[in-house]
Write a protein that holds these residues in place. Structure first.
Motif, PDB file in Angstrom:
ATOM      1  N   TYR B  81       0.833  -1.198   0.000  1.00  0.00           N
ATOM      2  CA  TYR B  81       0.000   0.000   0.000  1.00  0.00           C
ATOM      3  C   TYR B  81       0.871   1.252   0.000  1.00  0.00           C
ATOM      4  N   THR B  83       1.139   4.970   0.772  1.00  0.00           N
ATOM      5  CA  THR B  83       0.385   5.834   1.677  1.00  0.00           C
ATOM      6  C   THR B  83       0.159   7.233   1.123  1.00  0.00           C
ATOM      7  N   TRP B  86      -2.274   6.548  -2.341  1.00  0.00           N
ATOM      8  CA  TRP B  86      -3.465   5.744  -2.054  1.00  0.00           C
ATOM      9  C   TRP B  86      -3.678   4.613  -3.062  1.00  0.00           C
ATOM     10  N   GLN B  88      -3.002   0.475  -3.925  1.00  0.00           N
ATOM     11  CA  GLN B  88      -2.684  -0.835  -3.361  1.00  0.00           C
ATOM     12  C   GLN B  88      -2.407  -1.832  -4.480  1.00  0.00           C
ATOM     13  N   LEU B 171      -7.386   4.369  -4.704  1.00  0.00           N
ATOM     14  CA  LEU B 171      -8.438   4.956  -3.872  1.00  0.00           C
ATOM     15  C   LEU B 171      -8.647   6.443  -4.148  1.00  0.00           C
ATOM     16  N   ASN B 174     -10.662   5.802  -7.610  1.00  0.00           N
ATOM     17  CA  ASN B 174     -11.656   4.732  -7.453  1.00  0.00           C
ATOM     18  C   ASN B 174     -11.665   3.766  -8.628  1.00  0.00           C
ATOM     19  N   ARG B 176     -10.190  -0.064 -10.001  1.00  0.00           N
ATOM     20  CA  ARG B 176      -9.597  -1.344  -9.622  1.00  0.00           C
ATOM     21  C   ARG B 176      -9.390  -2.172 -10.875  1.00  0.00           C
ATOM     22  N   GLU B 194      -8.222  -6.604 -16.648  1.00  0.00           N
ATOM     23  CA  GLU B 194      -9.668  -6.429 -16.596  1.00  0.00           C
ATOM     24  C   GLU B 194     -10.012  -5.365 -15.565  1.00  0.00           C
ATOM     25  N   ARG B 195     -10.967  -4.529 -15.890  1.00  0.00           N
ATOM     26  CA  ARG B 195     -11.439  -3.536 -14.940  1.00  0.00           C
ATOM     27  C   ARG B 195     -12.552  -4.163 -14.102  1.00  0.00           C
ATOM     28  N   VAL B 196     -12.425  -4.089 -12.780  1.00  0.00           N
ATOM     29  CA  VAL B 196     -13.424  -4.737 -11.929  1.00  0.00           C
ATOM     30  C   VAL B 196     -13.995  -3.741 -10.920  1.00  0.00           C
ATOM     31  N   ASN B 197     -15.120  -4.135 -10.311  1.00  0.00           N
ATOM     32  CA  ASN B 197     -15.753  -3.295  -9.290  1.00  0.00           C
ATOM     33  C   ASN B 197     -14.872  -3.203  -8.039  1.00  0.00           C
ATOM     34  N   LEU B 198     -14.919  -2.041  -7.404  1.00  0.00           N
ATOM     35  CA  LEU B 198     -14.146  -1.810  -6.175  1.00  0.00           C
ATOM     36  C   LEU B 198     -14.573  -2.780  -5.071  1.00  0.00           C
TER      37      LEU B 198
END
Lengths: 198, 198
Positions: B81, B83, B86, B88, B171, B174, B176, B194-198
């Motif tokens: 992560y 810091t 933001w 990950q 983050l 937004n 992922r 692939e773009r995926v849901n958070l």
């Protein structure tokens, strides 16, 4: 070697206190065993201790992979590194999964308490599309508005990690301590502390 | 969905670049499966990529518990992560353990290279007492002086993590993304994003 009443909790409270100015100081990494037997690791947010215990509260979405993983292997290890004080806590224990179907009314109450303790913005995330699934809509998702008086939604899940082993490392003082819990004959929990090599 | 030539490595290089002012930006959490089947998690230091690959280098002590664990289950997941930005990265893959007994001369050469790439101070830690064992001497350990020209000592171990799955979370934006590696019929490695849901 000596006995101590959750001395590691005091060390942890001190670390939180001295790193409180950093937003990320409540972020910790939670490792689980994946359903394929491989390790799994992600950042989660510390949501406090359960009342009068050393159990750690974490909010999560029932639809995330960690829930499936924890149902198969209920053990987890938190690795929590404090970037300002150079302290690391490795907290190993058993995780209790509390979703809306839990039969225990006291646990459901705890879940409700955690729900209302989080911001309305945090809560509204549990109304979003299923985490980890392909994103169907390329456009930005509209902000979901949530009635602040509404109780926990189905996707909201409280995890309670009950520690049974803690490894503390301080990279400023070059100290490392391990704490192991023991159950006495009367089933009261106590901790044994030991100083170990770095 | 689309193919990409290790696009996650570029995202990771960018994240490192934008967090480079933070000492802890090279710290990541490495999860393994313990010999008792429970998860294990600790902070390790990123030591770069293996030449011309996306394999991640980590230095460690052969006497630490993770070596025993990786010998039984050679898979690991890094959670890294950043810091400040933001971001990950969850990097899952297979770990190759390279200690002084490795029969492959090219791997031994890589181990030697990693040894000399670390500071003399870091190197001297491998001459200390066995990590995790009870600390016998309550006094501060004397500084061990190490001849800077000496090659890797027995306790020095290089880990090479070869990623096969990467989960990227931003983050701030937004976003992922997941990346999965595939081996073609000709055994060349490629990545699917692939773009995926958070």
């Amino acid at each position: 070697m000596g006995s101590s009443i959750i001395a590691w909790k005091q060390l942890l409270l001190n670390a939180m206190e001295s790193n409180t100015h950093l937003k990320h100081s409540s972020y910790m990494q939670l490792a689980t065993v994946g359903t394929n037997g491989k390790p799994s690791n992600r950042t989660v947010v510390f949501r406090g201790f359960q009342d009068n215990t050393d159990n750690i509260l974490i909010n999560t979405d029932t639809r995330t992979r960690k829930i499936e993983e924890l149902k198969r292997c209920s053990f987890a290890e938190i690795c929590w590194y404090f970037t300002d004080s150079w302290e690391q806590f490795r907290i190993n224990g058993h995780v209790d999964i509390i979703d809306g179907t839990n039969p225990d009314p006291i646990k459901l109450q705890q879940r409700e308490k955690s729900w209302f303790a989080s911001s309305v913005r945090s809560r509204s995330q549990y109304l979003g599309p299923e985490p980890g699934l392909p994103r169907l809509n390329e456009q930005t998702q509209p902000e979901i508005s949530l009635d602040p008086s509404i109780g926990p939604v189905d996707a909201f899940c409280l995890l309670i990690l009950e520690p049974d082993q803690v490894d503390y490392l301080n990279l400023k003082s070059n100290q490392r301590l391990t704490f192991r819990s023991h159950l006495s004959a009367a089933l009261t929990k106590s901790w044994i502390m030991e100083r170990v090599n770095l």
